[in-house]
Design a protein around this motif. Structure first.
Motif, PDB file in Angstrom:
ATOM      1  N   PHE A  61       0.810  -1.210   0.000  1.00 19.68           N
ATOM      2  CA  PHE A  61       0.000   0.000   0.000  1.00 19.68           C
ATOM      3  C   PHE A  61       0.852   1.273   0.000  1.00 19.68           C
ATOM      4  CE2 PHE A  61      -2.433  -3.236   2.395  1.00 19.68           C
ATOM      5  CZ  PHE A  61      -3.495  -3.371   1.527  1.00 19.68           C
ATOM      6  N   GLY A  62       2.138   1.111   0.252  1.00 21.38           N
ATOM      7  CA  GLY A  62       2.986   2.276   0.473  1.00 21.38           C
ATOM      8  C   GLY A  62       3.027   3.256  -0.678  1.00 21.38           C
ATOM      9  N   TRP A  63       3.009   2.751  -1.943  1.00 22.15           N
ATOM     10  CA  TRP A  63       3.142   3.641  -3.086  1.00 22.15           C
ATOM     11  C   TRP A  63       1.869   3.683  -3.929  1.00 22.15           C
ATOM     12  CZ3 TRP A  63       7.215   6.656  -2.744  1.00 22.15           C
ATOM     13  CH2 TRP A  63       8.316   6.213  -2.005  1.00 22.15           C
ATOM     14  N   ALA A  64       0.782   3.160  -3.410  1.00 23.11           N
ATOM     15  CA  ALA A  64      -0.466   3.148  -4.166  1.00 23.11           C
ATOM     16  C   ALA A  64      -1.278   4.400  -3.875  1.00 23.11           C
ATOM     17  CB  ALA A  64      -1.283   1.915  -3.815  1.00 23.11           C
ATOM     18  N   MET A  65      -1.935   4.899  -4.911  1.00 16.30           N
ATOM     19  CA  MET A  65      -2.832   6.043  -4.743  1.00 16.30           C
ATOM     20  C   MET A  65      -3.878   6.008  -5.846  1.00 16.30           C
ATOM     21  SD  MET A  65      -0.503   9.254  -6.084  1.00 16.30           S
ATOM     22  CE  MET A  65       0.712   9.003  -4.801  1.00 16.30           C
ATOM     23  N   THR A  66      -4.943   6.708  -5.627  1.00 13.07           N
ATOM     24  CA  THR A  66      -6.001   6.762  -6.633  1.00 13.07           C
ATOM     25  C   THR A  66      -5.555   7.624  -7.809  1.00 13.07           C
ATOM     26  OG1 THR A  66      -7.046   8.705  -5.646  1.00 13.07           O
ATOM     27  CG2 THR A  66      -7.759   6.537  -4.841  1.00 13.07           C
ATOM     28  N   VAL A  67      -6.232   7.443  -8.938  1.00  9.23           N
ATOM     29  CA  VAL A  67      -5.920   8.253 -10.120  1.00  9.23           C
ATOM     30  C   VAL A  67      -6.155   9.728  -9.821  1.00  9.23           C
ATOM     31  CG1 VAL A  67      -6.647   8.767 -12.490  1.00  9.23           C
ATOM     32  CG2 VAL A  67      -6.383   6.394 -11.751  1.00  9.23           C
ATOM     33  N   ASN A  68      -7.195  10.010  -9.068  1.00 13.30           N
ATOM     34  CA  ASN A  68      -7.508  11.402  -8.739  1.00 13.30           C
ATOM     35  C   ASN A  68      -6.374  12.056  -7.950  1.00 13.30           C
ATOM     36  OD1 ASN A  68      -9.394  13.665  -8.624  1.00 13.30           O
ATOM     37  ND2 ASN A  68      -9.525  13.206  -6.435  1.00 13.30           N
ATOM     38  N   LYS A  69      -5.829  11.319  -6.994  1.00 11.47           N
ATOM     39  CA  LYS A  69      -4.714  11.855  -6.207  1.00 11.47           C
ATOM     40  C   LYS A  69      -3.446  11.943  -7.047  1.00 11.47           C
ATOM     41  CE  LYS A  69      -2.204  11.186  -1.869  1.00 11.47           C
ATOM     42  NZ  LYS A  69      -2.059  10.328  -0.659  1.00 11.47           N
ATOM     43  N   GLY A  70      -3.268  10.979  -7.957  1.00  9.99           N
ATOM     44  CA  GLY A  70      -2.063  10.953  -8.775  1.00  9.99           C
ATOM     45  C   GLY A  70      -1.988  12.068  -9.800  1.00  9.99           C
ATOM     46  N   MET A  71      -3.079  12.796 -10.016  1.00 10.04           N
ATOM     47  CA  MET A  71      -3.077  13.896 -10.990  1.00 10.04           C
ATOM     48  C   MET A  71      -2.035  14.953 -10.648  1.00 10.04           C
ATOM     49  SD  MET A  71      -7.181  14.450 -11.544  1.00 10.04           S
ATOM     50  CE  MET A  71      -6.929  15.947 -12.483  1.00 10.04           C
ATOM     51  N   ALA A  72      -1.722  15.087  -9.381  1.00 13.21           N
ATOM     52  CA  ALA A  72      -0.796  16.142  -8.947  1.00 13.21           C
ATOM     53  C   ALA A  72       0.661  15.704  -9.004  1.00 13.21           C
ATOM     54  CB  ALA A  72      -1.155  16.583  -7.529  1.00 13.21           C
ATOM     55  N   TYR A  73       0.925  14.465  -9.433  1.00 18.56           N
ATOM     56  CA  TYR A  73       2.287  13.937  -9.401  1.00 18.56           C
ATOM     57  C   TYR A  73       2.699  13.386 -10.762  1.00 18.56           C
ATOM     58  CZ  TYR A  73       1.378  13.964  -4.351  1.00 18.56           C
ATOM     59  OH  TYR A  73       1.052  14.331  -3.079  1.00 18.56           O
ATOM     60  N   PHE A  96     -12.487   6.687 -20.448  1.00 19.93           N
ATOM     61  CA  PHE A  96     -11.295   7.058 -21.213  1.00 19.93           C
ATOM     62  C   PHE A  96     -10.569   8.246 -20.573  1.00 19.93           C
ATOM     63  CE2 PHE A  96     -13.770   4.802 -24.506  1.00 19.93           C
ATOM     64  CZ  PHE A  96     -12.818   3.862 -24.850  1.00 19.93           C
ATOM     65  N   LYS A  97     -11.319   9.149 -19.963  1.00 21.05           N
ATOM     66  CA  LYS A  97     -10.682  10.254 -19.236  1.00 21.05           C
ATOM     67  C   LYS A  97      -9.897   9.713 -18.050  1.00 21.05           C
ATOM     68  CE  LYS A  97     -13.087  13.926 -18.344  1.00 21.05           C
ATOM     69  NZ  LYS A  97     -14.233  14.777 -17.914  1.00 21.05           N
ATOM     70  N   TRP A  98     -10.468   8.729 -17.375  1.00 22.37           N
ATOM     71  CA  TRP A  98      -9.807   8.109 -16.223  1.00 22.37           C
ATOM     72  C   TRP A  98      -8.525   7.397 -16.655  1.00 22.37           C
ATOM     73  CZ3 TRP A  98      -9.484   2.736 -14.777  1.00 22.37           C
ATOM     74  CH2 TRP A  98      -9.078   2.520 -13.455  1.00 22.37           C
ATOM     75  N   ILE A  99      -8.598   6.640 -17.760  1.00 25.04           N
ATOM     76  CA  ILE A  99      -7.417   5.953 -18.287  1.00 25.04           C
ATOM     77  C   ILE A  99      -6.348   6.961 -18.692  1.00 25.04           C
ATOM     78  CG2 ILE A  99      -6.562   4.603 -20.249  1.00 25.04           C
ATOM     79  CD1 ILE A  99      -7.854   2.839 -18.259  1.00 25.04           C
ATOM     80  N   TYR A 100      -6.755   8.010 -19.388  1.00 25.59           N
ATOM     81  CA  TYR A 100      -5.799   9.023 -19.848  1.00 25.59           C
ATOM     82  C   TYR A 100      -5.096   9.687 -18.665  1.00 25.59           C
ATOM     83  CZ  TYR A 100      -4.027  13.428 -21.682  1.00 25.59           C
ATOM     84  OH  TYR A 100      -3.218  14.487 -21.994  1.00 25.59           O
ATOM     85  N   THR A 101      -5.861  10.005 -17.630  1.00 24.33           N
ATOM     86  CA  THR A 101      -5.276  10.660 -16.459  1.00 24.33           C
ATOM     87  C   THR A 101      -4.255   9.760 -15.779  1.00 24.33           C
ATOM     88  OG1 THR A 101      -7.349  11.862 -16.110  1.00 24.33           O
ATOM     89  CG2 THR A 101      -5.804  11.793 -14.274  1.00 24.33           C
ATOM     90  N   GLY A 102      -4.598   8.477 -15.644  1.00 23.05           N
ATOM     91  CA  GLY A 102      -3.677   7.554 -14.996  1.00 23.05           C
ATOM     92  C   GLY A 102      -2.403   7.342 -15.797  1.00 23.05           C
ATOM     93  N   VAL A 103      -2.541   7.202 -17.105  1.00 23.93           N
ATOM     94  CA  VAL A 103      -1.376   6.957 -17.964  1.00 23.93           C
ATOM     95  C   VAL A 103      -0.471   8.185 -18.029  1.00 23.93           C
ATOM     96  CG1 VAL A 103      -0.666   6.519 -20.351  1.00 23.93           C
ATOM     97  CG2 VAL A 103      -2.513   5.182 -19.341  1.00 23.93           C
TER      98      VAL A 103
END
Length: 314
Positions: A61-73, A96-103
């Protein structure tokens, strides 16, 4: 603790035995409190086994985060779990927006976990037995369009392509829903009647006059292929082209026998084996039904297995 039964009480709950304080059964025994205190102290000592186990368990769990949180990194490498659950759609804009944000959070490397391609076969029902009512388009050789060309002109173009080097067109006479064609073949005349209906479906011709053997030699030339219906396929055109290439790499050829609104009739061939399939689709190009109609059931099963393998279907 078991040596001092007077200092605790046994409580049976949900098939389990719980030990509680003898005076107040809501509280833990002082033995368990002392044990917990010892463990908590060891959890803060890096050299203890408790500390190592606790932090090892937290690694995943140490390096996992949601896509929403990962937008800032941004990260050098990203491992993206694309599974959202069985009841979440994969063909909508939000997905597709969710996939694009994560990638887009990965700078150099992105690995997709639990990824399944988005394909027309996502929710396809494969039927290994013919439906109760299956359209019979075997006798339809040409679908007339509503263009400026007359039925006779369209038939003439069709015959020039099919009969090149075999027979010469001498005359085409038109009647209501009938084209009477006179050909010259092997130095003799042969007359054929081409009937069609209000839907523009022109059928296999009838022999009016001429040699029966010549007529039988012409019949195999009157078939409907994908070239005649490519403009009618619409949203399925690009998919069918790619699908045909995939099958061709496996030694299977595909031919569109007929095209109607929301469904296609396909013929597949592998060496001497043939099978006919009825395919239904919607306005988004998604295939709802892929049904066996006639021919080799073994070839149908092979095609379905290829589809499930290539498009990663369960």
């Amino acid at each position: 603790m078991l040596q001092h039964p007077e200092q605790y009480a046994e409580i049976h709950k949900d098939g389990k035995i719980l030990f509680r304080d003898a005076k107040d059964k809501r509280k833990l025994t002082h033995f368990e409190k002392a044990y917990r205190d010892r463990v908590l102290k060891k959890l803060n000592v890096p050299t203890s086994e408790y500390f190592k186990l606790l932090n090892a368990a937290k690694v995943k769990f140490g390096w996992a985060m949601t896509v929403n949180k990962g937008m800032a990194y941004s990260f050098e490498s990203v491992y993206f779990n694309t599974y959202q659950g069985e009841n979440r759609g994969k063909t909508n804009r939000e997905y597709f927006k969710w996939i694009y944000t994560g990638v887009s959070s990965g700078l150099h490397r992105v690995e997709l976990i639990n990824w399944k391609p988005v394909s027309p076969f996502l929710k396809t029902e494969f039927r290994a037995s013919p439906a109760a009512k299956t359209p019979n388009k075997r006798n339809v050789i040409l679908s007339l369009s509503n263009r400026e060309q007359t039925a006779a002109e369209q038939l003439q173009c069709y015959l020039k392509t099919r009969l090149s080097g075999v027979a010469e067109i001498l005359d085409i006479a038109s009647r209501d829903y009938l084209e009477m064609v006179t050909l010259e073949m092997n130095g003799q005349k042969i007359e054929l009647f081409f009937d069609y209906n209000g839907k523009g479906e022109m059928k296999v011709p009838r022999l009016k006059s001429g040699e029966e053997e010549d007529f039988k030699a012409l019949l195999p030339l009157f078939t409907l292929t994908s070239k005649e219906v490519s403009s009618e396929i619409g949203v399925m055109k690009s998919f069918l082209e790619a699908f045909a290439v995939m099958l061709d790499n496996q030694g299977i050829t595909m031919k569109v026998v007929d095209s109607r609104e929301w469904h296609l009739l396909l013929n597949f061939a592998e060496q001497k084996h043939h099978t006919d399939i009825h395919l239904w689709y919607n306005g988004d190009g998604k295939i709802s039904k892929f049904s066996y109609m006639d021919g080799s059931e073994e070839l149908f099963s092979k095609i379905v297995a290829l589809i499930k393998d290539v498009y990663v279907l369960d």
